[in-house]
Design an enzyme around this catalytic site. Structure first.
Site, mmCIF file in Angstrom:
data_model
loop_
_atom_site.group_PDB
_atom_site.id
_atom_site.type_symbol
_atom_site.label_atom_id
_atom_site.label_comp_id
_atom_site.label_asym_id
_atom_site.label_seq_id
_atom_site.Cartn_x
_atom_site.Cartn_y
_atom_site.Cartn_z
ATOM 1 N N PRO A 39 0.851 -1.192 0.000
ATOM 2 C CA PRO A 39 0.000 0.000 0.000
ATOM 3 C C PRO A 39 0.886 1.240 0.000
ATOM 4 C CG PRO A 39 0.144 -0.920 2.204
ATOM 5 C CD PRO A 39 0.892 -1.861 1.306
ATOM 6 N N GLU A 44 8.731 0.677 -2.779
ATOM 7 C CA GLU A 44 9.539 1.515 -3.652
ATOM 8 C C GLU A 44 10.183 0.726 -4.793
ATOM 9 O OE1 GLU A 44 13.290 3.793 -2.340
ATOM 10 O OE2 GLU A 44 11.648 5.262 -2.183
ATOM 11 N N CYS A 97 3.094 3.841 8.441
ATOM 12 C CA CYS A 97 3.448 5.103 7.795
ATOM 13 C C CYS A 97 4.266 5.974 8.747
ATOM 14 C CB CYS A 97 2.200 5.861 7.366
ATOM 15 S SG CYS A 97 2.569 7.420 6.511
#
Length: 406
Positions: free
Chosen positions: A24, A238, A111
C-alpha cells in the site's frame, strides 16, 4: 469475527497463497498501477492508504479514491484495502463500505511520515498499544472480511515481538512487518533488518501468515528474503514503484524483469485510459517520473515537458510524451553495438548478502537516494534494529551448536 470470515491461513490459501505482494502506497498503488503490477508478477495487491474518517464521511473523497472498477472480481483480486485511522468507529464505517469488494481490510501501522505524526495514525500509533488493539478488534468482531495489519519494528527485538503478538491477539489474520524502524525514512532510510524479521517469524505461531517488507531491489531478492526470513510472501513498495518487473520470477526474461521504459510506459498509459475514476488519472504524472527516473537523468529535456503537462490534460497531450519516449528509445536500438550495450551485469556481493546490478538507463531499475552527495548504493548503510539483542541471539545459537557437537 463474523461467520463469513476465514481464518488467516485458510484465507491465504483461498486467494492462491500469493508469494509477491504490492505494498500500500499513498496515491501510488491505485487501480491502474495494480493492473500493471499484476501483469508483472504481483500476486496480491494492496490499495493506497485511505484515510478512514474521510472515506466514511466525505463522499467526494471516497469517490476520488474508490471507483466502480476497484475490487473487480476479474481484474482486481485478490485485494486488500488499507486504511489509516485513530477512531475505531470511523474505521469500521469505512471498512463496511468496501468489505464486499475485497479479501481483507488492513490497518496501516507503518506510515512514518510527518503527516501521520500530525494526524496520529500509522507508525505513530506504536506509542498507543491500547488504541491499536481497539482498532483491529473492532474490525475483527464486525467485518465480513478479514482484518490484517502492517507494522514496523522497534530497535528493541523483544518489544517488537510483544507488539506483533498484541496485534495478532486483537484479531489480525495476516501480519506484514517492515524491517525498518519508524525513524528510518527519507535520507535516513538505511537497510531493513531481515534478522529481526526471522526472529519474529520464529517466535510467532507457526501457522501465522507472515509477509516481509524491505530491501527488495531486484527479482533475485525475493527468494533471498523468503529463505532468510521464512516468510509466506514478500512485499515491495519503492522497488515496485520504479520497476514493476521486480516481482517477475517465472523466468529470467529481462523484458519482464527490467522492462524497457518505452514499452512499459506505453502499456501503463493504455491501462490508465481504460480505468474509470479519478485515482488512476491523478497518479499518472508521478508514475511517469518514477518509471523513467534514470532515463530522465539522461534525457533531461523531457522533464519540463512532463512537469508542465496537467494530470487533467487531454490524453492526446500525454500521448505526445509517450510517443517522444518511444522515438528516443527506438534510436537507441538502432545503434550497431546495441546488443553489447543492452546488458545487465552483477556487481560484487555486498555485506548485506545481495549485489547491485548495472542496468542500462533505458530500462526500469531501482532508485537510490542521494545523501550528502553520495548515492545509497555507493556507501555503507545503517541497518535497522541492529542492537545487542542480535548479538545475544547469535551467541546463543553458537552455544547450541557447540552443545550439539559435543
Amino acid at each position: 469475527m463474523t461467520s463469513d470470515n476465514l481464518s488467516g491461513r485458510k484465507l491465504y490459501e483461498k486467494i492462491g497463497s500469493p508469494k509477491t505482494v504490492l505494498a500500500p502506497m499513498v496515491d501510488h498503488s491505485e487501480l491502474a498501477w495494480r493492473v500493471l503490477s499484476r501483469r508483472y508478477g504481483a500476486e496480491l495487491c494492496f490499495t493506497p492508504m485511505f484515510h478512514a474518517r474521510l472515506f466514511a464521511t466525505d463522499e467526494k473523497y471516497r469517490k476520488k479514491m474508490w471507483g466502480d472498477m476497484d475490487g473487480d472480481p476479474e481484474k482486481d483480486r485478490p485485494l486488500v484495502v488499507q486504511f489509516c485511522a485513530n477512531d475505531p468507529d470511523y474505521l469500521l464505517q469505512a471498512a463496511k463500505l468496501v468489505e464486499d469488494r475485497c479479501d481483507a481490510v488492513d490497518l496501516n501501522l507503518g506510515c512514518p511520515q510527518g503527516i501521520a505524526r500530525k494526524g496520529h495514525y500509522g507508525a505513530f500509533l506504536m506509542d498507543d498499544w491500547d488504541l491499536v488493539y481497539k482498532l483491529i478488534n473492532k474490525l475483527h468482531k464486525n467485518l465480513k472480511c478479514a482484518v490484517t495489519a502492517k507494522i514496523r519494528v522497534y530497535d528493541d527485538w523483544e518489544k517488537s515481538l510483544e507488539y506483533a503478538k498484541m496485534v495478532l491477539s486483537a484479531g489480525a489474520q495476516f501480519i506484514t512487518i517492515h524491517g525498518r524502524t519508524r525513524d528510518m525514512k527519507g535520507q535516513k532510510t538505511g537497510l531493513a533488518n531481515w534478522n529481526i524479521l526471522r526472529y519474529l517469524r520464529d517466535n510467532l505461531p507457526k501457522d501465522q501468515v507472515f509477509f516481509a517488507n524491505g530491501n527488495i531491489l531486484y527479482p533475485s531478492d525475493l527468494k533471498r528474503c523468503t529463505d532468510e526470513v521464512n516468510c509466506d510472501a514478500v512485499m515491495s513498495a519503492e522497488g515496485n514503484l520504479y520497476n514493476p518487473g521486480v516481482f517477475w520470477t517465472k523466468d529470467n526474461d529481462k523484458e519482464k524483469q527490467f522492462p524497457r521504459v518505452d514499452k512499459l510506459l506505453r502499456e501503463y498509459f493504455e491501462i490508465v485510459k481504460e480505468c474509470s475514476g479519478e485515482a488512476s488519472r491523478v497518479a499518472m504524472k508521478s508514475h511517469f517520473f518514477k518509471l523513467m527516473y534514470e532515463f530522465l537523468n539522461v534525457h533531461k529535456e523531457l522533464r519540463p515537458i512532463i512537469g508542465r503537462t496537467s494530470v487533467s490534460a487531454p490524453f492526446e497531450e500525454w500521448e505526445k510524451i509517450v510517443q517522444q519516449v518511444e522515438e528516443i528509445v527506438a534510436k537507441i536500438y538502432e545503434k550497431e553495438d546495441i546488443e553489447k550495450l543492452d546488458q545487465i551485469t552483477d556487481g560484487p556481493t555486498e555485506a548485506w548478502g545481495g549485489h547491485y546490478k548495472k542496468v542500462p538507463y533505458w530500462r526500469c531499475q531501482p532508485y537510490f537516494r542521494t545523501v550528502n552527495g553520495e548515492k545509497q548504493n555507493m556507501r555503507e548503510l545503517e541497518v535497522a534494529a541492529s542492537n545487542k539483542r542480535k548479538n545475544e541471539i547469535e551467541e546463543e545459537d553458537r552455544k547450541k551448536v557447540k552443545v550439539s557437537a559435543a
